[in-house]
Design a protein around this motif. Structure first.
Motif, PDB file in Angstrom:
ATOM      1  N   VAL A   1       0.833  -1.198   0.000  1.00  0.00           N
ATOM      2  CA  VAL A   1       0.000   0.000   0.000  1.00  0.00           C
ATOM      3  C   VAL A   1       0.871   1.252   0.000  1.00  0.00           C
ATOM      4  CG1 VAL A   1      -1.926  -1.121   1.207  1.00  0.00           C
ATOM      5  CG2 VAL A   1      -0.173   0.056   2.534  1.00  0.00           C
ATOM      6  N   LEU A   2       0.314   2.327  -0.548  1.00  0.00           N
ATOM      7  CA  LEU A   2       0.939   3.643  -0.416  1.00  0.00           C
ATOM      8  C   LEU A   2       0.529   4.270   0.904  1.00  0.00           C
ATOM      9  CD1 LEU A   2       0.481   5.008  -4.045  1.00  0.00           C
ATOM     10  CD2 LEU A   2       2.554   4.069  -2.988  1.00  0.00           C
ATOM     11  N   GLU A   3      -0.692   3.923   1.328  1.00  0.00           N
ATOM     12  CA  GLU A   3      -1.195   4.337   2.632  1.00  0.00           C
ATOM     13  C   GLU A   3      -2.360   3.430   2.993  1.00  0.00           C
ATOM     14  OE1 GLU A   3      -4.386   7.803   1.618  1.00  0.00           O
ATOM     15  OE2 GLU A   3      -2.284   8.400   1.660  1.00  0.00           O
ATOM     16  N   ALA A   4      -2.618   3.310   4.276  1.00  0.00           N
ATOM     17  CA  ALA A   4      -3.748   2.517   4.760  1.00  0.00           C
ATOM     18  C   ALA A   4      -4.175   3.064   6.107  1.00  0.00           C
ATOM     19  CB  ALA A   4      -3.357   1.039   4.895  1.00  0.00           C
ATOM     20  N   SER A   5      -5.450   2.885   6.406  1.00  0.00           N
ATOM     21  CA  SER A   5      -5.951   3.319   7.710  1.00  0.00           C
ATOM     22  C   SER A   5      -7.073   2.396   8.140  1.00  0.00           C
ATOM     23  CB  SER A   5      -6.438   4.766   7.668  1.00  0.00           C
ATOM     24  OG  SER A   5      -7.534   4.890   6.786  1.00  0.00           O
ATOM     25  N   VAL A   6      -7.325   2.395   9.435  1.00  0.00           N
ATOM     26  CA  VAL A   6      -8.410   1.606  10.019  1.00  0.00           C
ATOM     27  C   VAL A   6      -9.292   2.562  10.806  1.00  0.00           C
ATOM     28  CG1 VAL A   6      -9.011  -0.212  11.673  1.00  0.00           C
ATOM     29  CG2 VAL A   6      -7.029  -0.490  10.188  1.00  0.00           C
ATOM     30  N   LYS A   7     -10.598   2.446  10.565  1.00  0.00           N
ATOM     31  CA  LYS A   7     -11.560   3.262  11.308  1.00  0.00           C
ATOM     32  C   LYS A   7     -12.490   2.355  12.088  1.00  0.00           C
ATOM     33  CE  LYS A   7     -11.749   7.264   8.289  1.00  0.00           C
ATOM     34  NZ  LYS A   7     -12.630   8.169   7.524  1.00  0.00           N
ATOM     35  N   VAL A   8     -12.821   2.764  13.291  1.00  0.00           N
ATOM     36  CA  VAL A   8     -13.798   2.083  14.135  1.00  0.00           C
ATOM     37  C   VAL A   8     -14.808   3.134  14.559  1.00  0.00           C
ATOM     38  CG1 VAL A   8     -14.182   0.809  16.270  1.00  0.00           C
ATOM     39  CG2 VAL A   8     -12.093   0.402  14.939  1.00  0.00           C
ATOM     40  N   ASP A   9     -16.065   2.907  14.235  1.00  0.00           N
ATOM     41  CA  ASP A   9     -17.118   3.883  14.553  1.00  0.00           C
ATOM     42  C   ASP A   9     -16.742   5.289  14.076  1.00  0.00           C
ATOM     43  OD1 ASP A   9     -18.682   1.907  15.773  1.00  0.00           O
ATOM     44  OD2 ASP A   9     -17.714   2.231  17.710  1.00  0.00           O
ATOM     45  N   ASP A  10     -16.290   5.370  12.831  1.00  0.00           N
ATOM     46  CA  ASP A  10     -15.907   6.633  12.181  1.00  0.00           C
ATOM     47  C   ASP A  10     -14.698   7.324  12.799  1.00  0.00           C
ATOM     48  OD1 ASP A  10     -17.856   6.485  10.186  1.00  0.00           O
ATOM     49  OD2 ASP A  10     -19.370   7.394  11.492  1.00  0.00           O
ATOM     50  N   ALA A  11     -14.022   6.685  13.723  1.00  0.00           N
ATOM     51  CA  ALA A  11     -12.812   7.249  14.316  1.00  0.00           C
ATOM     52  C   ALA A  11     -11.602   6.465  13.811  1.00  0.00           C
ATOM     53  CB  ALA A  11     -12.875   7.177  15.839  1.00  0.00           C
ATOM     54  N   GLU A  12     -10.632   7.185  13.260  1.00  0.00           N
ATOM     55  CA  GLU A  12      -9.426   6.531  12.776  1.00  0.00           C
ATOM     56  C   GLU A  12      -8.602   6.048  13.964  1.00  0.00           C
ATOM     57  OE1 GLU A  12      -5.852   8.377  10.549  1.00  0.00           O
ATOM     58  OE2 GLU A  12      -7.368   7.844   9.050  1.00  0.00           O
ATOM     59  N   VAL A  13      -8.307   4.743  13.979  1.00  0.00           N
ATOM     60  CA  VAL A  13      -7.561   4.163  15.093  1.00  0.00           C
ATOM     61  C   VAL A  13      -6.149   3.744  14.697  1.00  0.00           C
ATOM     62  CG1 VAL A  13      -9.615   3.412  16.338  1.00  0.00           C
ATOM     63  CG2 VAL A  13      -8.547   1.866  14.692  1.00  0.00           C
ATOM     64  N   GLY A  14      -5.839   3.852  13.412  1.00  0.00           N
ATOM     65  CA  GLY A  14      -4.499   3.520  12.957  1.00  0.00           C
ATOM     66  C   GLY A  14      -4.309   3.930  11.514  1.00  0.00           C
ATOM     67  N   GLN A  15      -3.062   4.287  11.183  1.00  0.00           N
ATOM     68  CA  GLN A  15      -2.748   4.630   9.803  1.00  0.00           C
ATOM     69  C   GLN A  15      -1.269   4.389   9.544  1.00  0.00           C
ATOM     70  OE1 GLN A  15      -3.507   8.751   9.031  1.00  0.00           O
ATOM     71  NE2 GLN A  15      -1.924   9.472  10.418  1.00  0.00           N
TER      72      GLN A  15
END
Length: 100
Positions: free
Chosen positions: A8-22
């Motif tokens: 990936v060039l970038e990736a992120s994880v969201k939980v309940d619309d809140a980004e918890v990691g990138q």
């Protein structure tokens, strides 16, 4: 244990619309851990993923690992990778993994 690996060039994880990691450039790893998987299994997979030479060098040859580049790694628990799709999904034999 099963993994799906994606460059990936970038990736992120969201939980309940809140980004918890990138992460920036690197590897996104979806990891399914079965109940009978051991820490030894996890170490083997981790070493394998870190050592994969799947990034291009200056000549365009896939000859560099995430470690060689100092790239980032994001591991996301994905217990559905262990699903038995021929019959019904056996979610009881998979375990959720909480990695931050």
């Amino acid at each position: 244990m099963r993994v799906v690996i994606q460059r990936v060039l970038e990736a992120s994880v969201k939980v309940d619309d809140a980004e918890v990691g990138q992460i920036g450039p690197g590897l996104l790893v979806l990891l399914g851990v079965a109940e009978d998987d051991s820490e030894e299994d996890l170490n083997w997979i981790l070493n394998k993923v870190l050592g994969l030479r799947i990034f291009s060098d200056e000549k365009g040859v896939m000859n560099l690992s995430v470690l060689d580049l100092g790239a980032e790694l994001m591991v996301v628990s994905q217990f559905t990778l262990l699903a038995a799709t021929k019959k019904e999904i056996d979610l009881l034999t998979s375990k959720r993994l909480n990695i931050h």
